[in-house]
Design an enzyme around this catalytic site. Structure first.
Site, PDB file in Angstrom:
ATOM      1  N   VAL A   1      89.089  10.637  67.380  1.00  0.00           N
ATOM      2  CA  VAL A   1      87.767  10.834  68.336  1.00  0.00           C
ATOM      3  C   VAL A   1      87.160  12.167  67.756  1.00  0.00           C
ATOM      4  O   VAL A   1      85.673  12.202  68.035  1.00  0.00           O
ATOM      5  CB  VAL A   1      88.078  10.812  69.552  1.00  0.00           C
ATOM      6  CG1 VAL A   1      89.013  11.992  69.974  1.00  0.00           C
ATOM      7  CG2 VAL A   1      86.913  10.507  70.656  1.00  0.00           C
ATOM      8  N   ASP A   2      87.750  12.983  67.361  1.00  0.00           N
ATOM      9  CA  ASP A   2      87.007  14.216  66.999  1.00  0.00           C
ATOM     10  C   ASP A   2      86.200  13.865  65.845  1.00  0.00           C
ATOM     11  O   ASP A   2      84.907  14.460  65.711  1.00  0.00           O
ATOM     12  CB  ASP A   2      88.213  15.259  66.340  1.00  0.00           C
ATOM     13  CG  ASP A   2      87.791  16.724  66.178  1.00  0.00           C
ATOM     14  OD1 ASP A   2      86.679  16.832  66.627  1.00  0.00           O
ATOM     15  OD2 ASP A   2      88.629  17.554  66.023  1.00  0.00           O
TER      16      ASP A   2
ATOM     17  N   ASP B   1      83.592   3.296  73.016  1.00  0.00           N
ATOM     18  CA  ASP B   1      83.596   4.422  71.995  1.00  0.00           C
ATOM     19  C   ASP B   1      82.742   5.392  72.987  1.00  0.00           C
ATOM     20  O   ASP B   1      81.633   5.328  73.440  1.00  0.00           O
ATOM     21  CB  ASP B   1      82.567   4.012  70.867  1.00  0.00           C
ATOM     22  CG  ASP B   1      81.997   5.172  69.743  1.00  0.00           C
ATOM     23  OD1 ASP B   1      82.409   6.083  70.054  1.00  0.00           O
ATOM     24  OD2 ASP B   1      81.594   4.844  68.740  1.00  0.00           O
ATOM     25  N   ILE B   2      83.449   6.803  72.947  1.00  0.00           N
ATOM     26  CA  ILE B   2      82.996   7.759  73.760  1.00  0.00           C
ATOM     27  C   ILE B   2      81.705   8.352  73.317  1.00  0.00           C
ATOM     28  O   ILE B   2      81.111   8.869  74.049  1.00  0.00           O
ATOM     29  CB  ILE B   2      84.241   8.783  73.755  1.00  0.00           C
ATOM     30  CG1 ILE B   2      83.983   9.666  75.206  1.00  0.00           C
ATOM     31  CG2 ILE B   2      84.147   9.729  72.548  1.00  0.00           C
ATOM     32  CD1 ILE B   2      85.266  10.279  75.298  1.00  0.00           C
TER      33      ILE B   2
ATOM     34  N   THR C   1      96.789  10.921  72.625  1.00  0.00           N
ATOM     35  CA  THR C   1      97.717   9.560  72.207  1.00  0.00           C
ATOM     36  C   THR C   1      97.484   8.863  70.746  1.00  0.00           C
ATOM     37  O   THR C   1      98.038   8.067  70.717  1.00  0.00           O
ATOM     38  CB  THR C   1      97.162   8.595  73.396  1.00  0.00           C
ATOM     39  OG1 THR C   1      95.875   8.370  73.351  1.00  0.00           O
ATOM     40  CG2 THR C   1      97.721   9.201  74.686  1.00  0.00           C
ATOM     41  N   GLY C   2      96.699   9.690  70.254  1.00  0.00           N
ATOM     42  CA  GLY C   2      96.572   9.158  68.724  1.00  0.00           C
ATOM     43  C   GLY C   2      97.487   9.791  67.747  1.00  0.00           C
ATOM     44  O   GLY C   2      98.681   9.945  67.887  1.00  0.00           O
TER      45      GLY C   2
ATOM     46  N   TYR D   1      98.464  12.713  67.762  1.00  0.00           N
ATOM     47  CA  TYR D   1      99.314  13.852  68.298  1.00  0.00           C
ATOM     48  C   TYR D   1     100.408  13.060  68.950  1.00  0.00           C
ATOM     49  O   TYR D   1     101.659  13.660  69.475  1.00  0.00           O
ATOM     50  CB  TYR D   1      98.732  14.598  69.360  1.00  0.00           C
ATOM     51  CG  TYR D   1      97.970  15.563  68.789  1.00  0.00           C
ATOM     52  CD1 TYR D   1      97.759  16.185  67.258  1.00  0.00           C
ATOM     53  CD2 TYR D   1      97.274  16.752  69.490  1.00  0.00           C
ATOM     54  CE1 TYR D   1      97.335  16.912  66.736  1.00  0.00           C
ATOM     55  CE2 TYR D   1      96.751  17.827  68.753  1.00  0.00           C
ATOM     56  CZ  TYR D   1      96.536  18.178  67.538  1.00  0.00           C
ATOM     57  OH  TYR D   1      95.778  19.038  66.871  1.00  0.00           O
TER      58      TYR D   1
HETATM   59  N1  AR6 Z   1      85.900   6.812  71.256  1.00  0.00           N
HETATM   60  C1  AR6 Z   1      87.036   7.111  72.117  1.00  0.00           C
HETATM   61  N2  AR6 Z   1      88.219   7.138  71.961  1.00  0.00           N
HETATM   62  C2  AR6 Z   1      88.428   7.211  70.539  1.00  0.00           C
HETATM   63  C3  AR6 Z   1      87.660   7.105  69.447  1.00  0.00           C
HETATM   64  C4  AR6 Z   1      86.175   6.997  69.881  1.00  0.00           C
HETATM   65  N3  AR6 Z   1      85.548   6.679  69.100  1.00  0.00           N
HETATM   66  N4  AR6 Z   1      88.171   7.126  68.487  1.00  0.00           N
HETATM   67  C5  AR6 Z   1      89.553   7.339  68.459  1.00  0.00           C
HETATM   68  N5  AR6 Z   1      89.760   7.336  69.878  1.00  0.00           N
HETATM   69  P1  AR6 Z   1      93.082  11.158  68.363  1.00  0.00           P
HETATM   70  P2  AR6 Z   1      94.904  13.387  69.363  1.00  0.00           P
HETATM   71  C6  AR6 Z   1      91.064   7.359  70.665  1.00  0.00           C
HETATM   72  O1  AR6 Z   1      93.939  11.086  67.257  1.00  0.00           O
HETATM   73  O2  AR6 Z   1      95.933  12.553  69.502  1.00  0.00           O
HETATM   74  C7  AR6 Z   1      92.296  14.698  65.337  1.00  0.00           C
HETATM   75  O3  AR6 Z   1      92.148  14.957  64.028  1.00  0.00           O
HETATM   76  C8  AR6 Z   1      92.315   7.047  69.843  1.00  0.00           C
HETATM   77  O4  AR6 Z   1      92.357   5.560  69.636  1.00  0.00           O
HETATM   78  O5  AR6 Z   1      91.768  11.309  67.922  1.00  0.00           O
HETATM   79  O6  AR6 Z   1      94.614  14.097  70.725  1.00  0.00           O
HETATM   80  C9  AR6 Z   1      91.902  16.410  65.903  1.00  0.00           C
HETATM   81  O7  AR6 Z   1      91.104  17.206  64.998  1.00  0.00           O
HETATM   82  C10 AR6 Z   1      93.352   7.847  70.833  1.00  0.00           C
HETATM   83  O8  AR6 Z   1      93.697   6.936  71.961  1.00  0.00           O
HETATM   84  O9  AR6 Z   1      93.585  12.616  69.266  1.00  0.00           O
HETATM   85  C11 AR6 Z   1      93.227  16.766  66.060  1.00  0.00           C
HETATM   86  O10 AR6 Z   1      93.952  17.332  64.768  1.00  0.00           O
HETATM   87  C12 AR6 Z   1      92.596   8.911  71.333  1.00  0.00           C
HETATM   88  O11 AR6 Z   1      91.345   8.708  71.103  1.00  0.00           O
HETATM   89  C13 AR6 Z   1      93.976  15.577  66.420  1.00  0.00           C
HETATM   90  O12 AR6 Z   1      93.324  14.545  65.838  1.00  0.00           O
HETATM   91  C14 AR6 Z   1      93.092  10.288  70.901  1.00  0.00           C
HETATM   92  O13 AR6 Z   1      93.305  10.069  69.406  1.00  0.00           O
HETATM   93  C15 AR6 Z   1      94.078  15.291  67.974  1.00  0.00           C
HETATM   94  O14 AR6 Z   1      95.117  14.089  68.018  1.00  0.00           O
END
Ligand code: AR6
Length: 168
Positions: free
Chosen positions: A33-34, A10-11, A118-119, A121
């Protein structure tokens, strides 16, 4: 030369100078993650983000870390995957590179990245991991001695395995 490392975790728990947030252009929070970063940092983070006037895709902005162990949060916006012919790779590389430029400007020596785009998006994880590692290595080559550690924090097994293989 900066150490590149990978962990599964977890970041929001990382004890580094800065963590990077995979935000959207509004910088006003979201899911994934946001959402986790805003929850852990507390409401001060959203107040600080409101003053930043958003962020373009591939760019980066910085705030303090509030209740996080990290001193700073670097907010960057990765591209939404639209099939790969819309400069998604370039925008993703810019997101990593511009985050590191800002980190160095703020004297950050240790930084943790999530797997940007990679989530929700939808960027293919294998392509994204290659771009992330190549971009960080290029930055390090161009800015020797500036960074101590760049940590890729993977939330899922698939990303962890991809980074682990690339960094071996
Ligand atoms: N720690 C580390 N990595 C995480 C955590 C965590 N706590 N939670 C999720 N991830 P995403 P995006 C990973 O969807 O694709 C948001 O709503 C997750 O498994 O968070 O860049 C923003 O506001 C994945 O591998 O981000 C934007 O609207 C990675 O974080 C949109 O999502 C990124 O997934 C951005 O989409």
């Amino acid at each position: 030369m900066a150490k590149l490392s990978v962990i599964k975790g977890d970041i929001t728990l990382q004890e580094v100078d800065a963590i990077v947030n995979a935000a959207n252009t509004s910088l006003l929070g979201g899911g994934g993650v946001d959402g986790a970063i805003h929850l852990a940092a507390g409401p001060g983070l959203l107040d600080a983000c409101r003053k930043l006037n958003g962020c373009a895709t591939g760019e980066a902005k910085i705030t303090e870390g509030f209740r996080l162990p990290a001193e700073y949060v670097i907010h960057t916006v990765g591209p939404i995957w639209h099939g790969g012919n819309n400069q998604e790779g370039q925008f993703l590389s810019n997101a990593y590179y511009n985050s590191l430029v800002l980190a160095v400007r703020y004297n950050v020596h240790t930084i943790a990245f999530p797997n940007i785009s990679t989530g929700v998006y939808g960027f293919p994880k294998d392509k994204a991991a290659k771009i992330a590692v190549e971009t960080v290595q290029r930055f390090n080559g161009e800015h020797p001695g500036k960074l101590e550690e760049v940590r890729f924090v993977c939330f899922d097994e698939e990303n962890y395995n991809l980074y682990d293989a690339l960094l071996k």
